[in-house]
Design a protein around this motif. Structure first.
Motif, PDB file in Angstrom:
ATOM      1  N   HIS A 139       3.360 -21.831 -10.042  1.00 11.53           N
ATOM      2  CA  HIS A 139       4.234 -22.496  -9.086  1.00 11.53           C
ATOM      3  C   HIS A 139       3.835 -23.948  -8.831  1.00 11.53           C
ATOM      4  O   HIS A 139       4.643 -24.726  -8.317  1.00 11.53           O
ATOM      5  CB  HIS A 139       4.265 -21.705  -7.774  1.00 11.53           C
ATOM      6  N   ASN A 140       2.630 -24.320  -9.202  1.00  8.04           N
ATOM      7  CA  ASN A 140       2.255 -25.734  -9.134  1.00  8.04           C
ATOM      8  C   ASN A 140       2.336 -26.402 -10.508  1.00  8.04           C
ATOM      9  O   ASN A 140       1.673 -27.395 -10.782  1.00  8.04           O
ATOM     10  CB  ASN A 140       0.864 -25.912  -8.528  1.00  8.04           C
ATOM     11  N   LYS A 141       3.183 -25.829 -11.391  1.00  3.78           N
ATOM     12  CA  LYS A 141       3.565 -26.425 -12.682  1.00  3.78           C
ATOM     13  C   LYS A 141       2.407 -26.528 -13.663  1.00  3.78           C
ATOM     14  O   LYS A 141       2.340 -27.464 -14.473  1.00  3.78           O
ATOM     15  CB  LYS A 141       4.195 -27.818 -12.481  1.00  3.78           C
ATOM     16  N   GLN A 142       1.508 -25.540 -13.657  1.00  3.49           N
ATOM     17  CA  GLN A 142       0.390 -25.536 -14.579  1.00  3.49           C
ATOM     18  C   GLN A 142       0.576 -24.439 -15.633  1.00  3.49           C
ATOM     19  O   GLN A 142       1.087 -23.355 -15.339  1.00  3.49           O
ATOM     20  CB  GLN A 142      -0.920 -25.304 -13.836  1.00  3.49           C
TER      21      GLN A 142
END
Length: 258
Positions: free
Chosen positions: A18-21
């Motif tokens: 969800h933090n684009k990792q």
């Protein structure tokens, strides 16, 4: 037992956190297994897929399911198949559209043809990095672009529920993907497997959200190995169920090394 030859992956919330990792264990697994076709099936258009860290590790010689199924494109931009909305579908959409219920409308065809409408273009273009799009705060101008350059998908960000009768659309929270009649990740996955000459038994699919259901539930794709991530779809059965994108690599590794 049939060998898994392709891994089809949803992005946000499935293989991307969800933090684009991109989880490191999944990145290493992809690098270590170039013989596997690593394929994206996403609601994102190609320009927005390029913002995700997985873009550098996807198979370059294979089409990817983009725009909610409305496009089969290689990540180079080469188009294999496109399914554009008709004039009648566009007219039906604009007749039902309630502007006070949306934040913006957006669609992308290529790096020279992407179009954006909002009553506050600066706010949303800055927020979502649609910096290359032709932008307008006039809905008639956006309609003109749609009729001149038919979209394959219109991305709608809504403020409140919007019902679109007689059209094909899928919603995840505040985001709606509007596509041509009958077009979805499922319908386009069937075409993709025919293009690649693969059977469903040779494929696994990683998913987490409602716009993945047309693929999960498609009658011709029931023999795909399904890996569900998270708890957003408690009623949906899968062959494997993991908690987060960080847990996906372990399951895939077991599948491709059997």
């Amino acid at each position: 037992m049939t060998t898994i030859k392709a891994i089809i992956m949803d992005g946000d919330g499935s293989t991307i956190t969800h933090n684009k990792q991109l989880p490191e264990n999944l990145r290493q697994l992809i690098i270590a297994n170039p013989h596997i076709k690593w394929i994206m099936a996403t609601g994102r258009s190609l320009d927005l897929l390029r913002l995700l860290p997985i873009i550098d590790y996807l198979s370059h010689d294979t089409p990817h399911i983009l725009d909610g199924g409305s496009r089969l494109n290689k990540i180079t931009g080469e188009s294999i198949e496109d399914y554009f909305m008709t004039t009648a579908e566009l007219e039906r959409f604009f007749k039902q559209l309630e502007l006070d219920k949306i934040h913006f409308l957006y669609y992308y065809l290529d790096d020279e043809h992407s179009f954006f409408f909002s009553h506050d273009t600066v706010k949303w273009k800055d927020h979502l990095t649609f910096l290359q799009a032709h932008a307008t705060e006039e809905i008639e101008q956006f309609k003109h672009w749609c009729y001149q350059f038919h979209p394959s998908k219109i991305f709608i960000r809504v403020k409140e529920p919007l019902n679109l009768e007689g059209l094909t659309w899928h919603q995840n929270e505040q985001n709606i993907d509007l596509t041509a009649h009958g077009v979805s990740k499922g319908s386009t996955c069937v075409r993709l497997l025919k293009h690649l000459q693969l059977t469903p038994q040779e494929v696994a699919f990683v998913f987490n959200d409602r716009n993945d259901l047309p693929l999960v539930e498609h009658p011709e794709l029931q023999n795909i190995t399904k890996i569900k991530v998270g708890d957003y779809l408690p009623e949906t059965a899968a062959d494997y169920h993991v908690a987060t994108p960080h847990d996906v690599a372990e399951i895939i590794e077991r599948l491709i090394t059997k």
